[in-house]
Design an enzyme around this catalytic site. Sequence first.
Site, PDB file in Angstrom:
ATOM      1  N   ASP A  26       0.813  -1.219   0.000  1.00 56.25           N
ATOM      2  CA  ASP A  26       0.000   0.000   0.000  1.00 56.25           C
ATOM      3  C   ASP A  26       0.847   1.269   0.000  1.00 56.25           C
ATOM      4  O   ASP A  26       0.643   2.160   0.840  1.00 56.25           O
ATOM      5  CB  ASP A  26      -0.947   0.017   1.210  1.00 56.25           C
ATOM      6  CG  ASP A  26      -1.770  -1.245   1.339  1.00 56.25           C
ATOM      7  OD1 ASP A  26      -2.124  -1.826   0.301  1.00 56.25           O
ATOM      8  OD2 ASP A  26      -2.058  -1.657   2.478  1.00 56.25           O
ATOM      9  N   GLU A  55     -11.388   1.022  -4.005  1.00 53.56           N
ATOM     10  CA  GLU A  55     -10.701   1.434  -2.777  1.00 53.56           C
ATOM     11  C   GLU A  55      -9.432   2.192  -3.139  1.00 53.56           C
ATOM     12  O   GLU A  55      -9.170   2.457  -4.316  1.00 53.56           O
ATOM     13  CB  GLU A  55     -10.377   0.209  -1.910  1.00 53.56           C
ATOM     14  CG  GLU A  55      -9.586  -0.859  -2.637  1.00 53.56           C
ATOM     15  CD  GLU A  55      -9.505  -2.171  -1.874  1.00 53.56           C
ATOM     16  OE1 GLU A  55     -10.002  -2.254  -0.746  1.00 53.56           O
ATOM     17  OE2 GLU A  55      -8.922  -3.128  -2.435  1.00 53.56           O
TER      18      GLU A  55
END
Length: 479
Positions: A16, A185
Amino acid sequence: MTTSFGDPVLSGFRPDPSVCRVGSDYYLVTSSFEWFPGLPVFHSRDLVSWRRLGSALDRPSQLDLDGCEPSRGLFAPTIRHHDGLFHLVCTLMDGPGHFVVTATDPAGPWSEPYWLEGEGFDPSLFFDDGPDGDGRAWFTASRVRDESAGLTEIWMREYLPLERRLTGPEYVLWSGSHPAARWAEAPHLYRIDGTYLLLTAEGGTDVDHSVVAARADRVTGPYEGAPDNPVLPPVPKGPVTCTGHADLVQTPYGDWRAVLLGVRPGSALGRETFLSRVAWHDGWPSFSPVEHKGLPRPLRDDFATLAPDWSTLRTPRAPFWTTGDGLRLKLRPERLGDFTTPSLLVRPQEQPDCDVSTELRFAPAAPGEQAGLAVVVDDDAHLLLLRTTEGLVLRQGHGVLIRVPLSPGPVRLGVRIRGFRHTFVHAAPDGPWQELATVEATFLTPLFTGVQLGLYATADGHPSTNQAHFPWFDITYPN
């Protein structure tokens, strides 16, 4: 567009990624989940070679991970720079939720968290600066509409950077590139050539992972998806798969790059950070992964201090280690597998094939006292090579795989890792290695994290004043 990636620019458990640039300096953060310190911060001048500066959450007062389950904790941070201050937003799952911390220096210290309202995960910040912006700041995040179907939506509110809080109405910007889109997302907003660009991930963080783009004339929308979405399609097979969760950055020369996560199949390294070039076609981004060959970094740690790459499981309320004369771990009642903070220090495995070794000086004084080498994904998935009162023991979770007698005195412990094949070895300090057992450790496949390598000690539920001494720790690479 090519989907053939080179090596990661940050190897091992580095998922991430988010990046920002200040002058000629780039700063990057990644997720850390249930591990402490939280949110590692890196610096680079070329987006390829990165140096660890520290962590944004390195004080127990900033981060309470007590009872945190595996692969929960800190999800998907975003780092941005505005008006001389770094702002870093993240979500503490199963806790108070979204928060922001700030710092004038990305090496720290970072502030205590300011908690923000709102549901969901994967938060981001957008500062609408520049000649065509209005100077306002915006907070975005993803939230679940139907978990069983993987349906989510991207929402936004105004962020007040001086007060570190949200204000004003909420806007729903996006719910995916098509009505049945799953797991929209990782939203990031940018203003490029007068147009607002929304970049998201889609498909879940497995082989269907992808990057999707949408744009609008106003920051509040409506957003129109790219005609060729996903702009980075899924990569189900190959040397690197599961690519997505991208964040854009413009270089000082005006061209664009992106950092994103990917997975090298055939090992338990988990999600790593990769780099891509970004070109523009009719205002839409096109990704061309940067091909480069990263050199493995052998490690010899004599523990003069505790280097930033070492982590503990959950938040330690007091140090259980000392450095300076090697590493000494206190034997405490806490055990790996009890969802507590055991005497465990680990660092990410960075290559599929490596050789790990250490020297242990430790005499168990009571039944249950044990210490040694650890290969860890989480509380449930781990392998431990330990000296005990019964000799040398190899454990998989709570089970014993093999036990052999061991003479008193110092012992070297090691593991040769080749993908999922783990061969454990031991030796006298000056003697040859003796093979103990080989484990096909496919059970070490992580969910969101990755395998970490390190050192462990426990008194197995009992009080103790004993310590385990590790003078050094090595990671080397074959060939």
